[in-house]
Design a protein around this motif. Structure first.
Motif, PDB file in Angstrom:
ATOM      1  N   CYS A   1       9.280 -26.650 -33.549  1.00 51.74           N
ATOM      2  CA  CYS A   1       8.696 -27.804 -34.261  1.00 51.74           C
ATOM      3  C   CYS A   1       8.162 -27.455 -35.652  1.00 51.74           C
ATOM      4  O   CYS A   1       8.351 -28.225 -36.603  1.00 51.74           O
ATOM      5  CB  CYS A   1       7.588 -28.427 -33.412  1.00 51.74           C
ATOM      6  N   LEU A   2       7.472 -26.306 -35.744  1.00 50.14           N
ATOM      7  CA  LEU A   2       6.856 -25.967 -37.030  1.00 50.14           C
ATOM      8  C   LEU A   2       7.929 -25.709 -38.086  1.00 50.14           C
ATOM      9  O   LEU A   2       7.844 -26.174 -39.226  1.00 50.14           O
ATOM     10  CB  LEU A   2       5.957 -24.743 -36.837  1.00 50.14           C
ATOM     11  N   ARG A   3       8.952 -24.966 -37.694  1.00 51.30           N
ATOM     12  CA  ARG A   3      10.025 -24.680 -38.637  1.00 51.30           C
ATOM     13  C   ARG A   3      10.771 -25.981 -39.012  1.00 51.30           C
ATOM     14  O   ARG A   3      11.074 -26.215 -40.180  1.00 51.30           O
ATOM     15  CB  ARG A   3      11.005 -23.669 -38.024  1.00 51.30           C
ATOM     16  N   THR A   4      11.035 -26.811 -38.014  1.00 53.01           N
ATOM     17  CA  THR A   4      11.744 -28.066 -38.284  1.00 53.01           C
ATOM     18  C   THR A   4      10.929 -28.957 -39.227  1.00 53.01           C
ATOM     19  O   THR A   4      11.476 -29.541 -40.166  1.00 53.01           O
ATOM     20  CB  THR A   4      12.017 -28.822 -36.969  1.00 53.01           C
ATOM     21  N   GLY A   5       9.616 -29.035 -38.980  1.00 56.37           N
ATOM     22  CA  GLY A   5       8.758 -29.849 -39.835  1.00 56.37           C
ATOM     23  C   GLY A   5       8.742 -29.335 -41.273  1.00 56.37           C
ATOM     24  O   GLY A   5       8.746 -30.119 -42.228  1.00 56.37           O
ATOM     25  N   THR A   6       8.733 -28.013 -41.422  1.00 56.66           N
ATOM     26  CA  THR A   6       8.741 -27.400 -42.763  1.00 56.66           C
ATOM     27  C   THR A   6      10.066 -27.681 -43.458  1.00 56.66           C
ATOM     28  O   THR A   6      10.114 -28.080 -44.626  1.00 56.66           O
ATOM     29  CB  THR A   6       8.530 -25.881 -42.633  1.00 56.66           C
ATOM     30  N   GLU A   7      11.170 -27.482 -42.732  1.00 56.29           N
ATOM     31  CA  GLU A   7      12.499 -27.701 -43.318  1.00 56.29           C
ATOM     32  C   GLU A   7      12.718 -29.175 -43.671  1.00 56.29           C
ATOM     33  O   GLU A   7      13.344 -29.484 -44.684  1.00 56.29           O
ATOM     34  CB  GLU A   7      13.587 -27.229 -42.340  1.00 56.29           C
ATOM     35  N   ALA A   8      12.205 -30.066 -42.828  1.00 57.20           N
ATOM     36  CA  ALA A   8      12.383 -31.504 -43.103  1.00 57.20           C
ATOM     37  C   ALA A   8      11.664 -31.895 -44.387  1.00 57.20           C
ATOM     38  O   ALA A   8      12.213 -32.620 -45.227  1.00 57.20           O
ATOM     39  CB  ALA A   8      11.875 -32.325 -41.918  1.00 57.20           C
TER      40      ALA A   8
ATOM     41  N   PHE B   1      20.567 -30.487 -41.090  1.00 55.06           N
ATOM     42  CA  PHE B   1      20.308 -30.379 -39.643  1.00 55.06           C
ATOM     43  C   PHE B   1      21.530 -30.704 -38.777  1.00 55.06           C
ATOM     44  O   PHE B   1      21.495 -30.478 -37.568  1.00 55.06           O
ATOM     45  CB  PHE B   1      19.153 -31.298 -39.241  1.00 55.06           C
ATOM     46  N   GLY B   2      22.570 -31.258 -39.378  1.00 59.42           N
ATOM     47  CA  GLY B   2      23.772 -31.589 -38.597  1.00 59.42           C
ATOM     48  C   GLY B   2      23.458 -32.527 -37.450  1.00 59.42           C
ATOM     49  O   GLY B   2      22.843 -33.584 -37.642  1.00 59.42           O
ATOM     50  N   ASP B   3      23.855 -32.143 -36.230  1.00 64.46           N
ATOM     51  CA  ASP B   3      23.670 -33.003 -35.053  1.00 64.46           C
ATOM     52  C   ASP B   3      22.197 -33.230 -34.701  1.00 64.46           C
ATOM     53  O   ASP B   3      21.885 -34.114 -33.900  1.00 64.46           O
ATOM     54  CB  ASP B   3      24.360 -32.377 -33.823  1.00 64.46           C
ATOM     55  N   ASN B   4      21.320 -32.420 -35.237  1.00 63.89           N
ATOM     56  CA  ASN B   4      19.890 -32.598 -34.951  1.00 63.89           C
ATOM     57  C   ASN B   4      19.245 -33.665 -35.829  1.00 63.89           C
ATOM     58  O   ASN B   4      18.040 -33.893 -35.727  1.00 63.89           O
ATOM     59  CB  ASN B   4      19.138 -31.272 -35.092  1.00 63.89           C
ATOM     60  N   ALA B   5      20.039 -34.286 -36.693  1.00 63.29           N
ATOM     61  CA  ALA B   5      19.535 -35.426 -37.480  1.00 63.29           C
ATOM     62  C   ALA B   5      20.160 -36.691 -36.906  1.00 63.29           C
ATOM     63  O   ALA B   5      21.352 -36.723 -36.619  1.00 63.29           O
ATOM     64  CB  ALA B   5      19.912 -35.269 -38.950  1.00 63.29           C
ATOM     65  N   ASP B   6      19.324 -37.723 -36.732  1.00 55.28           N
ATOM     66  CA  ASP B   6      19.777 -38.895 -35.979  1.00 55.28           C
ATOM     67  C   ASP B   6      18.947 -40.112 -36.413  1.00 55.28           C
ATOM     68  O   ASP B   6      18.043 -39.992 -37.226  1.00 55.28           O
ATOM     69  CB  ASP B   6      19.566 -38.609 -34.482  1.00 55.28           C
ATOM     70  N   GLU B   7      19.248 -41.265 -35.804  1.00 53.34           N
ATOM     71  CA  GLU B   7      18.436 -42.458 -36.053  1.00 53.34           C
ATOM     72  C   GLU B   7      17.384 -42.585 -34.954  1.00 53.34           C
ATOM     73  O   GLU B   7      17.638 -42.202 -33.807  1.00 53.34           O
ATOM     74  CB  GLU B   7      19.314 -43.717 -36.076  1.00 53.34           C
ATOM     75  N   ILE B   8      16.221 -43.130 -35.303  1.00 54.07           N
ATOM     76  CA  ILE B   8      15.123 -43.262 -34.329  1.00 54.07           C
ATOM     77  C   ILE B   8      14.890 -44.744 -34.051  1.00 54.07           C
ATOM     78  O   ILE B   8      15.006 -45.564 -34.961  1.00 54.07           O
ATOM     79  CB  ILE B   8      13.846 -42.571 -34.877  1.00 54.07           C
ATOM     80  N   PRO B   9      14.607 -45.119 -32.804  1.00 57.15           N
ATOM     81  CA  PRO B   9      14.295 -46.532 -32.540  1.00 57.15           C
ATOM     82  C   PRO B   9      12.959 -46.940 -33.170  1.00 57.15           C
ATOM     83  O   PRO B   9      12.145 -46.089 -33.517  1.00 57.15           O
ATOM     84  CB  PRO B   9      14.220 -46.615 -31.016  1.00 57.15           C
ATOM     85  N   ARG B  10      12.750 -48.255 -33.294  1.00 61.04           N
ATOM     86  CA  ARG B  10      11.457 -48.768 -33.751  1.00 61.04           C
ATOM     87  C   ARG B  10      10.351 -48.288 -32.826  1.00 61.04           C
ATOM     88  O   ARG B  10      10.545 -48.171 -31.622  1.00 61.04           O
ATOM     89  CB  ARG B  10      11.462 -50.287 -33.707  1.00 61.04           C
ATOM     90  N   GLN B  11       9.178 -48.078 -33.394  1.00 63.96           N
ATOM     91  CA  GLN B  11       8.026 -47.626 -32.617  1.00 63.96           C
ATOM     92  C   GLN B  11       6.962 -48.728 -32.633  1.00 63.96           C
ATOM     93  O   GLN B  11       6.764 -49.377 -33.659  1.00 63.96           O
ATOM     94  CB  GLN B  11       7.435 -46.360 -33.239  1.00 63.96           C
ATOM     95  N   THR B  12       6.271 -48.904 -31.483  1.00 66.16           N
ATOM     96  CA  THR B  12       5.199 -49.911 -31.464  1.00 66.16           C
ATOM     97  C   THR B  12       3.860 -49.318 -31.889  1.00 66.16           C
ATOM     98  O   THR B  12       2.861 -50.031 -31.955  1.00 66.16           O
ATOM     99  CB  THR B  12       5.037 -50.551 -30.076  1.00 66.16           C
ATOM    100  N   VAL B  13       3.832 -48.004 -32.162  1.00 65.97           N
ATOM    101  CA  VAL B  13       2.593 -47.429 -32.705  1.00 65.97           C
ATOM    102  C   VAL B  13       2.440 -47.871 -34.156  1.00 65.97           C
ATOM    103  O   VAL B  13       3.341 -48.471 -34.730  1.00 65.97           O
ATOM    104  CB  VAL B  13       2.598 -45.880 -32.610  1.00 65.97           C
ATOM    105  N   SER B  14       1.269 -47.560 -34.737  1.00 64.97           N
ATOM    106  CA  SER B  14       0.982 -48.011 -36.103  1.00 64.97           C
ATOM    107  C   SER B  14       0.412 -46.868 -36.940  1.00 64.97           C
ATOM    108  O   SER B  14      -0.106 -45.891 -36.398  1.00 64.97           O
ATOM    109  CB  SER B  14      -0.005 -49.174 -36.070  1.00 64.97           C
ATOM    110  N   GLU B  15       0.489 -47.032 -38.250  1.00 62.77           N
ATOM    111  CA  GLU B  15       0.159 -45.986 -39.218  1.00 62.77           C
ATOM    112  C   GLU B  15      -0.460 -46.624 -40.452  1.00 62.77           C
ATOM    113  O   GLU B  15      -0.086 -47.743 -40.817  1.00 62.77           O
ATOM    114  CB  GLU B  15       1.477 -45.340 -39.678  1.00 62.77           C
ATOM    115  N   ASP B  16      -1.348 -45.901 -41.130  1.00 64.70           N
ATOM    116  CA  ASP B  16      -1.882 -46.462 -42.380  1.00 64.70           C
ATOM    117  C   ASP B  16      -1.283 -45.816 -43.622  1.00 64.70           C
ATOM    118  O   ASP B  16      -1.634 -46.175 -44.742  1.00 64.70           O
ATOM    119  CB  ASP B  16      -3.417 -46.383 -42.407  1.00 64.70           C
TER     120      ASP B  16
END
Ligand SMILES: [Zn+2]
Ligand SMILES: [Zn+2]
Length: 416
Positions: free
Chosen positions: A398-405, A331-346
């Motif tokens: 988004c759909l293509r990016t999600g598939t490629e990721a 992804f080159g420049d489209n790949a990056d670091e993400i900040p912490r999120q206060t949401v939650s996941e199981d």
């Protein structure tokens, strides 16, 4: 040509059917625990691509396994459920579905968290890998969990003997549409999403006439003291610099001014990023509530009920590194670091149950120009977010990016 680039030459041919599947899922959302049609459709796609499919795990959970020679086993997760909202996006494929929720209320149903896109990206990735078995080796495990929104589905699948029904993977991966620019993929090592606990606490008094407080134990005063004292958990018991939240989101007692009621009900929400902090907060809540009840002369022990619980999502550093490198290469420049999120996941309950390392990354969903304009104006919080009735990521990129990721991450193990 890399395996990823070779496999992606098949994407354009697949795209129209994938987009149609996404729109169809979007138009036909189902609530947590009710994802029967969604599960059936996902299973049909996987069977068509030659996966060994197990259905009905932990309710409606679906797992497709494609064994393709020796090599690592990689598990990737998507979610089946939607939210009780009335969609207000105006999209031509918007949901008009209504249903009756668990409490008997008539509610709209809306894929307002992007699980529809996660599922379509996953079946797209599955089809592409199934069609290019010469370019990778190992075992591909696609897992579709129910009831992610209620924090129950991952545990339900584990409790139903998930890892007796499917192979134990070497690594587990998941992605989610999260705030950010559409077309970007962002990773983070270490603690990423908070643990969340919702508690319902009932405290007891002795009711009576508002004019004779001396012959009562007033649970309204008791609840007030508890609410104030709970504020000291974060300010006095959690180390400065550690992140923790204690919110009393609801407090109910009594019916009218001249009647002292006999009980009060408090609803608490706790967030934290480490198991130790979480444990300390839960113990502090118990201690404070019990002590305040005693201080008030409460005639009956308080009751504690856990209504929701999500673990902390803490991304394994080595696994995250490997995925981040694959993303940077693709992804080159489209790949990056993400900040912490206060949401939650199981999600992490699944790899944790198997003792397997995992990572979880974010897919941006806001149109680039809109995002940059909001950022410049200092109004990022005004952008439409997950769980809004207006939530609708731009289908592409988004759909293509999600598939490629998903492909890039899986191939980091299956075709290194
Ligand atoms: Zn979600
Ligand atoms: Zn959600």
């Amino acid at each position: 040509m890399t395996a990823l680039d070779d496999i992606l030459t098949g994407y354009e041919a697949l795209r129209p059917a994938q987009e149609a599947f996404y729109q169809d899922l979007h138009a036909h959302p189902e609530l947590s625990h009710q994802e029967h049609d969604t599960a059936r459709r996902v299973a049909g796609h996987l069977q068509g691509d030659g996966f060994a499919v197990t259905t009905g795990i932990g309710g409606t959970g679906v797992v497709g396994v494609l064994a393709n020679g020796s090599g690592p086993a990689v598990l990737l997760r998507a979610e089946l459920d939607a939210l009780p909202l009335r969609e207000a996006t105006g999209a031509p494929f918007a949901s008009t579905v209504t249903t009756t929720d668990a409490s008997g209320m008539e509610v709209g149903v809306d894929h307002a968290c992007g699980h529809d896109l996660h599922m379509a990206a996953m079946t797209g990735m599955a089809a592409l890998l199934a069609g290019h078995r010469d370019r990778w080796h190992g075992t591909l495990i696609t897992l579709f969990q129910p009831a992610e929104e209620t924090g129950e589905g991952a545990q339900d699948m584990v409790d139903d003997g998930l890892f007796k029904k499917i192979p134990v993977p070497d690594v587990a991966l998941a992605q989610h549409l999260l705030p950010g620019i559409a077309g970007t993929v962002r990773t983070r090592s270490g603690p990423f999403m908070s643990a969340a606990d919702s508690l319902e606490v009932t405290v007891y008094g002795r009711g009576g006439h508002g004019s004779t407080p001396q012959s009562t134990v007033d649970p309204v005063v008791l609840a007030a003291m508890i609410i104030i004292r709970l504020q000291t958990i974060v300010s006095r018991e959690v180390a400065p610099g550690d992140i923790a939240v204690v919110t009393v989101g609801s407090c109910h007692a009594g019916t009218r001014s001249n009647v002292i009621p006999d009980h009060a009900v408090l609803e608490l929400n706790l967030r934290s990023y480490s198991a130790a902090t979480r444990q300390r907060m839960l113990e502090a809540v118990q201690r404070i509530v019990r002590a305040e009840c005693q201080a008030s002369g409460s005639p009956k022990d308080p009751e504690f009920k856990t209504t929701l619980t999500f673990p902390v999502t803490s991304n394994d550093p080595a696994v995250t590194d490997r995925v981040a490198q694959a993303f940077a290469a693709h992804f080159g420049d489209n790949a990056d670091e993400i900040p912490r999120q206060t949401v939650s996941e199981d999600f992490s309950k699944i790899p944790d149950a198997a003792g397997v390392p995992y990572t979880y990354w974010g897919l941006g969903y806001t149109d680039r120009d809109t995002y940059l304009a909001a950022e410049k104006a200092g109004h990022l919080e005004d952008l439409t977010s997950n769980h809004s009735p207006k939530f609708l990521p731009p289908m592409q990129p988004c759909l293509r990016t999600g598939t490629e990721a998903l492909l890039a991450a899986a191939l980091a193990w299956l075709a290194p």
